[in-house]
Design a protein around this motif. Sequence first.
Motif, PDB file in Angstrom:
ATOM      1  N   GLY A  46       0.906  -1.163  -0.366  1.00  0.00           N
ATOM      2  CA  GLY A  46      -0.037  -0.280  -0.350  1.00  0.00           C
ATOM      3  C   GLY A  46       0.939   1.339   0.317  1.00  0.00           C
ATOM      4  N   VAL A  47       0.237   2.768   0.022  1.00  0.00           N
ATOM      5  CA  VAL A  47       0.735   3.677   0.182  1.00  0.00           C
ATOM      6  C   VAL A  47       0.988   4.846   1.651  1.00  0.00           C
ATOM      7  CG1 VAL A  47       0.696   4.013  -1.820  1.00  0.00           C
ATOM      8  CG2 VAL A  47      -0.853   5.095  -0.820  1.00  0.00           C
ATOM      9  N   PHE A  48       1.651   5.114   1.977  1.00  0.00           N
ATOM     10  CA  PHE A  48       1.881   6.038   3.153  1.00  0.00           C
ATOM     11  C   PHE A  48       1.256   7.401   2.363  1.00  0.00           C
ATOM     12  CE2 PHE A  48       4.172   2.688   4.532  1.00  0.00           C
ATOM     13  CZ  PHE A  48       4.034   2.188   5.965  1.00  0.00           C
ATOM     14  N   ILE A  49       0.284   7.793   3.931  1.00  0.00           N
ATOM     15  CA  ILE A  49      -0.094   9.566   2.952  1.00  0.00           C
ATOM     16  C   ILE A  49      -0.055  10.618   4.135  1.00  0.00           C
ATOM     17  CG2 ILE A  49      -2.406  11.186   2.198  1.00  0.00           C
ATOM     18  CD1 ILE A  49      -3.408   7.501   0.895  1.00  0.00           C
ATOM     19  N   ARG A  50       0.067  11.658   3.674  1.00  0.00           N
ATOM     20  CA  ARG A  50       0.541  13.006   4.686  1.00  0.00           C
ATOM     21  C   ARG A  50      -0.999  13.763   4.196  1.00  0.00           C
ATOM     22  NH1 ARG A  50       5.016  15.414   3.129  1.00  0.00           N
ATOM     23  NH2 ARG A  50       6.433  14.909   3.920  1.00  0.00           N
ATOM     24  N   VAL A  51      -1.588  13.510   5.307  1.00  0.00           N
ATOM     25  CA  VAL A  51      -3.349  13.507   5.674  1.00  0.00           C
ATOM     26  C   VAL A  51      -2.867  15.655   5.459  1.00  0.00           C
ATOM     27  CG1 VAL A  51      -5.908  13.918   6.417  1.00  0.00           C
ATOM     28  CG2 VAL A  51      -3.769  12.040   5.852  1.00  0.00           C
ATOM     29  N   ASP A  52      -3.296  16.531   4.081  1.00  0.00           N
ATOM     30  CA  ASP A  52      -3.806  18.150   4.310  1.00  0.00           C
ATOM     31  C   ASP A  52      -4.270  18.473   6.188  1.00  0.00           C
ATOM     32  OD1 ASP A  52      -2.365  17.560   1.727  1.00  0.00           O
ATOM     33  OD2 ASP A  52      -4.403  18.306   1.505  1.00  0.00           O
ATOM     34  N   GLY A  53      -3.877  19.544   6.549  1.00  0.00           N
ATOM     35  CA  GLY A  53      -4.802  20.146   6.843  1.00  0.00           C
ATOM     36  C   GLY A  53      -4.582  19.173   8.382  1.00  0.00           C
ATOM     37  N   VAL A  54      -3.629  17.767   9.130  1.00  0.00           N
ATOM     38  CA  VAL A  54      -3.633  17.615  10.509  1.00  0.00           C
ATOM     39  C   VAL A  54      -1.434  16.928  10.035  1.00  0.00           C
ATOM     40  CG1 VAL A  54      -4.142  15.469  11.565  1.00  0.00           C
ATOM     41  CG2 VAL A  54      -5.506  16.519  10.060  1.00  0.00           C
ATOM     42  N   PRO A  55      -0.706  18.031  10.663  1.00  0.00           N
ATOM     43  CA  PRO A  55      -0.102  17.925  10.520  1.00  0.00           C
ATOM     44  C   PRO A  55       0.250  16.793  11.573  1.00  0.00           C
ATOM     45  CG  PRO A  55      -0.898  19.886  11.754  1.00  0.00           C
ATOM     46  CD  PRO A  55      -2.039  19.122  11.580  1.00  0.00           C
ATOM     47  N   GLY A  56       0.193  15.759  12.163  1.00  0.00           N
ATOM     48  CA  GLY A  56       1.086  14.172  12.985  1.00  0.00           C
ATOM     49  C   GLY A  56       0.233  13.661  11.933  1.00  0.00           C
ATOM     50  N   ALA A  57      -0.912  13.476  11.045  1.00  0.00           N
ATOM     51  CA  ALA A  57      -1.147  12.221  10.493  1.00  0.00           C
ATOM     52  C   ALA A  57      -0.719  11.574   9.303  1.00  0.00           C
ATOM     53  CB  ALA A  57      -2.561  12.839  10.453  1.00  0.00           C
ATOM     54  N   VAL A  58       0.232  10.411  10.026  1.00  0.00           N
ATOM     55  CA  VAL A  58       0.491   9.555   8.980  1.00  0.00           C
ATOM     56  C   VAL A  58      -0.763   8.353   8.393  1.00  0.00           C
ATOM     57  CG1 VAL A  58       1.927   7.833   7.741  1.00  0.00           C
ATOM     58  CG2 VAL A  58       3.059  10.051   9.399  1.00  0.00           C
ATOM     59  N   ALA A  59      -1.572   7.868   6.793  1.00  0.00           N
ATOM     60  CA  ALA A  59      -2.268   7.632   6.331  1.00  0.00           C
ATOM     61  C   ALA A  59      -1.533   6.167   5.786  1.00  0.00           C
ATOM     62  CB  ALA A  59      -3.381   7.939   6.124  1.00  0.00           C
ATOM     63  N   LEU A  60      -1.748   5.303   5.863  1.00  0.00           N
ATOM     64  CA  LEU A  60      -2.515   4.005   5.241  1.00  0.00           C
ATOM     65  C   LEU A  60      -2.860   3.787   4.350  1.00  0.00           C
ATOM     66  CD1 LEU A  60       0.461   2.080   4.315  1.00  0.00           C
ATOM     67  CD2 LEU A  60      -0.731   0.711   6.132  1.00  0.00           C
ATOM     68  N   VAL A  79      -4.408  12.036  -3.818  1.00  0.00           N
ATOM     69  CA  VAL A  79      -4.709  11.034  -3.345  1.00  0.00           C
ATOM     70  C   VAL A  79      -5.864  11.926  -2.573  1.00  0.00           C
ATOM     71  CG1 VAL A  79      -3.523   9.219  -3.844  1.00  0.00           C
ATOM     72  CG2 VAL A  79      -3.239   9.840  -1.657  1.00  0.00           C
ATOM     73  N   ARG A  80      -6.638  10.645  -2.344  1.00  0.00           N
ATOM     74  CA  ARG A  80      -8.112  11.492  -1.605  1.00  0.00           C
ATOM     75  C   ARG A  80      -9.097  10.265  -1.327  1.00  0.00           C
ATOM     76  NH1 ARG A  80      -9.839  16.372  -2.173  1.00  0.00           N
ATOM     77  NH2 ARG A  80      -9.274  18.191  -4.507  1.00  0.00           N
ATOM     78  N   GLY A  81      -9.326   9.753   0.006  1.00  0.00           N
ATOM     79  CA  GLY A  81      -9.902   8.398   0.579  1.00  0.00           C
ATOM     80  C   GLY A  81     -11.079   9.457   1.707  1.00  0.00           C
ATOM     81  N   GLU A  82     -11.326   8.207   2.392  1.00  0.00           N
ATOM     82  CA  GLU A  82     -11.912   8.206   3.691  1.00  0.00           C
ATOM     83  C   GLU A  82     -11.376   7.484   5.219  1.00  0.00           C
ATOM     84  OE1 GLU A  82     -16.507   6.475   4.409  1.00  0.00           O
ATOM     85  OE2 GLU A  82     -16.024   6.964   2.508  1.00  0.00           O
ATOM     86  N   VAL A  83     -11.421   8.322   6.281  1.00  0.00           N
ATOM     87  CA  VAL A  83     -11.151   7.096   7.341  1.00  0.00           C
ATOM     88  C   VAL A  83     -12.315   5.876   7.209  1.00  0.00           C
ATOM     89  CG1 VAL A  83     -10.337   7.263   9.572  1.00  0.00           C
ATOM     90  CG2 VAL A  83      -9.758   9.421   8.138  1.00  0.00           C
ATOM     91  N   ILE A  84     -11.063   4.763   7.441  1.00  0.00           N
ATOM     92  CA  ILE A  84     -12.334   3.414   8.118  1.00  0.00           C
ATOM     93  C   ILE A  84     -11.409   2.795   9.168  1.00  0.00           C
ATOM     94  CG2 ILE A  84     -12.295   3.121   5.396  1.00  0.00           C
ATOM     95  CD1 ILE A  84     -10.474   0.814   5.583  1.00  0.00           C
ATOM     96  N   ALA A  85     -10.270   3.359   9.476  1.00  0.00           N
ATOM     97  CA  ALA A  85     -10.253   2.292  10.826  1.00  0.00           C
ATOM     98  C   ALA A  85      -8.847   3.226  10.980  1.00  0.00           C
ATOM     99  CB  ALA A  85      -9.967   1.499  10.248  1.00  0.00           C
ATOM    100  N   TYR A  86      -7.969   2.798  13.148  1.00  0.00           N
ATOM    101  CA  TYR A  86      -7.025   3.513  12.829  1.00  0.00           C
ATOM    102  C   TYR A  86      -6.388   2.624  13.714  1.00  0.00           C
ATOM    103  CZ  TYR A  86     -10.302   6.890  13.797  1.00  0.00           C
ATOM    104  OH  TYR A  86     -11.104   8.372  13.279  1.00  0.00           O
ATOM    105  N   THR A  87      -4.851   2.240  14.011  1.00  0.00           N
ATOM    106  CA  THR A  87      -3.451   0.983  13.984  1.00  0.00           C
ATOM    107  C   THR A  87      -3.456   2.076  15.060  1.00  0.00           C
ATOM    108  OG1 THR A  87      -3.670   0.781  11.658  1.00  0.00           O
ATOM    109  CG2 THR A  87      -2.430  -0.299  13.307  1.00  0.00           C
ATOM    110  N   GLU A  88      -4.033   1.750  15.961  1.00  0.00           N
ATOM    111  CA  GLU A  88      -3.363   2.453  17.337  1.00  0.00           C
ATOM    112  C   GLU A  88      -1.689   2.083  17.774  1.00  0.00           C
ATOM    113  OE1 GLU A  88      -4.794   4.634  20.035  1.00  0.00           O
ATOM    114  OE2 GLU A  88      -6.689   4.283  18.697  1.00  0.00           O
TER     115      GLU A  88
END
Length: 105
Positions: A46-60, A79-88
């Motif tokens: 998959g791909v890692f994404i730096r989320v716009d507007g949320v400085p500490g966020a890394v999405a996968l 890219v654009r998408g939707e939050v589906i879960a969190y990996t604590e």
Amino acid sequence: MDEYAMPTCRPNVPGQSPEEAWAATIAALPLGASVAGEVIGRQPFGVFIRVDGVPGAVALAGILAIPEGMGLPVLGAYVRGEVIAYTEHNHQVRVQLHEPGTSLG
């Protein structure tokens, strides 16, 4: 250069501990939230994404969360998408990507 790359550094938020940044990320990106950002890492899974507007966020966006036929986005792609879960355990936001050109709600 290798086709695959891990993010070069993990974003941090000055003045916040990793736990505080994670709590702020979850508050800013609830399940179902629309997200957009730049691909900062690419792996066969998959791909890692730096989320716009949320400085500490890394999405996968895992390979199963990428629309069929879209292919694995390249480094630097927006890219654009939707939050589906969190990996604590590693403070990642999991996202389902949308097809390019799909508007966000």
